[in-house]
Write a protein that holds these residues in place. Structure first.
Motif, PDB file in Angstrom:
ATOM      1  N   SER A 233     -28.572  22.978   1.195  1.00 15.23           N
ATOM      2  CA  SER A 233     -28.343  21.663   1.800  1.00 15.23           C
ATOM      3  C   SER A 233     -28.945  20.562   0.943  1.00 15.23           C
ATOM      4  N   SER A 234     -30.056  20.832   0.263  1.00 12.78           N
ATOM      5  CA  SER A 234     -30.676  19.833  -0.606  1.00 12.78           C
ATOM      6  C   SER A 234     -29.790  19.529  -1.800  1.00 12.78           C
ATOM      7  N   TYR A 237     -26.780  17.542  -0.635  1.00  9.73           N
ATOM      8  CA  TYR A 237     -27.176  16.163  -0.349  1.00  9.73           C
ATOM      9  C   TYR A 237     -27.347  15.378  -1.647  1.00  9.73           C
ATOM     10  N   LYS A 240     -23.902  14.651  -3.194  1.00  9.29           N
ATOM     11  CA  LYS A 240     -23.148  13.658  -2.434  1.00  9.29           C
ATOM     12  C   LYS A 240     -23.658  12.245  -2.671  1.00  9.29           C
ATOM     13  N   ASN A 241     -24.966  12.083  -2.849  1.00  5.05           N
ATOM     14  CA  ASN A 241     -25.562  10.753  -2.945  1.00  5.05           C
ATOM     15  C   ASN A 241     -26.000  10.383  -4.364  1.00  5.05           C
TER      16      ASN A 241
END
Length: 436
Positions: A233-234, A237, A240-241
């Motif tokens: 998930s890190s 994330y 994505k950003n």
């Protein structure tokens, strides 16, 4: 107070920042299988060693289980009698409590040492920071991280008994959690719904506990969970950003760090001067101040000395295979070394006033941490040419502590049994008098 000089153990620190391959999620991570610790103890033992290991398992299990029984009972048994004196002489109370708290830490830390897992320290020399106020940020790989931190705390002087831990709410009602609650540790409630209120509650806790109990080191895991649970998930994330990609760490969360530095971190010089009260010429006032200094450190609460340093602590296990609490307790892995690297930053250089700047600063710190881990997993060292320092345990001290805990448990059992019999005896006399 003079600023402690931050010494380097190695003159080649710059090589730690060399470029490592920051690959995409589809690439294969390179780990050099050149360190002992990746195999089971059973596979690396002779038949005689296997027999001895099987004999040790019940003994080790008994010693570890004594934390829930003997040590837990003794800690509270010793603290309850002097609990009433907390208001009268708080300084003495917290001194005694801190000593018992440190010995409990030493007990847990000894699990790994007695199982053959040594801890080595690398990076900045932090011996001058033992008495300073420090925010400690540590990566979180497994359940063995806390005992590892306990181990390195044992040679950190006053800091070992004046810590303030931030841990998950789930540990609150474990034996160590109950002790930590008395000590003043903070238990974090995870979740987006309570995030803002939790940070306010943390600030309130720090305001009431940190200076009142003269705490020094605040220890937390900014990643918010185990590496294995958060890495996917890190990375998603970050992708994505547009944030940095890490392989061996997860992107940290800055909420708790920001709250801590805002509440007990660096302040403006003008605010520090306003807190310094003029010294009175009255002899009666001086006498009261002297008595107050003996009872409690009032000048700590009045001046509120802030956190001066941020210590980035990096834990690495051989071959990127973290040990676990069960491994430390039973010694199921072959003998190996656990590495801990230190990097010190000045707290007044951390941009905690701005959310985005603090986030970028913490991401930068964790990218450097990621490079250190990558180098250690491939080459067995954080920095080429650097030699670690072994965290040494005094076996005689450990034996004396065991004798102390078990002797106190034996004495306290009969003392509290005698106390419990007093009201029963009184009730028995009253009952006999009524019947007769």
């Amino acid at each position: 107070m003079e600023e402690p000089e931050l010494k380097q153990r190695s003159s080649t620190q710059s090589s730690a920042d060399s470029e490592s391959s920051v690959s995409s999620e589809s690439s294969t991570l390179s780990v050099g299988k050149n360190l002992p610790g990746g195999r089971s103890r059973w596979s690396q033992s002779t038949n005689w060693e296997r027999f001895l290991w099987l004999l040790k398992i019940p003994l080790r299990t008994l010693l570890c289980a004594s934390l829930v029984t003997v040590f837990f009972f003794t800690y509270h048994g010793l603290m309850l009698p002097i609990l009433s004196g907390r208001k009268i002489w708080p300084r003495l109370y917290w001194f005694c409590e801190g000593k018992l708290y440190r010995w409990l830490q030493a007990f847990v830390a000894s699990w790994g040492q007695t199982a053959g897992y040594s801890v080595y320290e690398y990076g900045d020399d932090i011996s001058d920071l033992c008495g300073e106020r420090v925010l400690v940020m540590c990566n979180h790989l497994s359940t063995a991280d806390v005992p590892t931190v306990f181990a390195v705390l044992q040679n950190k002087g006053v800091a070992s008994r004046k810590t303030l831990w931030l841990m998950d709410q789930m540990f609150r009602y474990t034996p160590f959690g109950v002790v930590g609650h008395m000590h003043g540790d903070y238990f974090v409630k995870q979740g987006k719904a309570t995030r803002e209120s939790e940070l306010l509650r943390l600030k309130d806790h720090l305001r009431n506990v940190y200076w009142d109990r003269d705490r020094r080191w605040v220890i937390l895991f900014p990643e918010g969970g185990f590496y294995c649970n958060r890495i996917e998930s890190s990375q998603a994330y970050a992708r994505k950003n547009g944030f940095p990609h890490t392989n061996w760490t997860t992107l940290p969360r800055q909420g708790a760090v920001k709250a801590i530095l805002e509440e007990i971190g660096p302040r403006d010089p003008d605010e520090n001067e306003n807190m310094m009260k003029p010294r009175s010429n009255s002899k009666l006032k001086l006498l009261k101040d002297t008595v107050g200094a003996l009872r409690e450190k009032k000048y700590i609460k009045e001046t509120r000395p802030p956190i001066k340093y941020v210590l980035d602590m990096t834990i690495a296990y051989p071959n990127a295979e973290p040990l676990s609490l069960q491994t430390l307790m039973l010694g199921t892995r072959e003998d190996c070394n656990i590495a801990v690297n230190y990097k010190v930053y000045r707290a007044d250089e951390v941009p905690f006033a701005d959310d985005n700047e603090l986030r970028d600063w913490m991401y930068k710190v964790y990218v450097e941490k990621d490079k250190l881990l990558d180098n250690y997993y491939r080459e067995g060292v954080f920095t080429s040419g650097e030699e670690g320092t072994l965290v040494r345990f005094s076996w005689s001290k450990m034996v004396c502590q065991y004798v102390f805990w078990f002797t106190c448990a034996y004495v306290l059992f009969y003392v509290y049994l005698w106390i419990a019999k007093i009201p029963l005896g009184v009730l028995s006399v009253i009952f006999n008098a009524v019947v007769s």
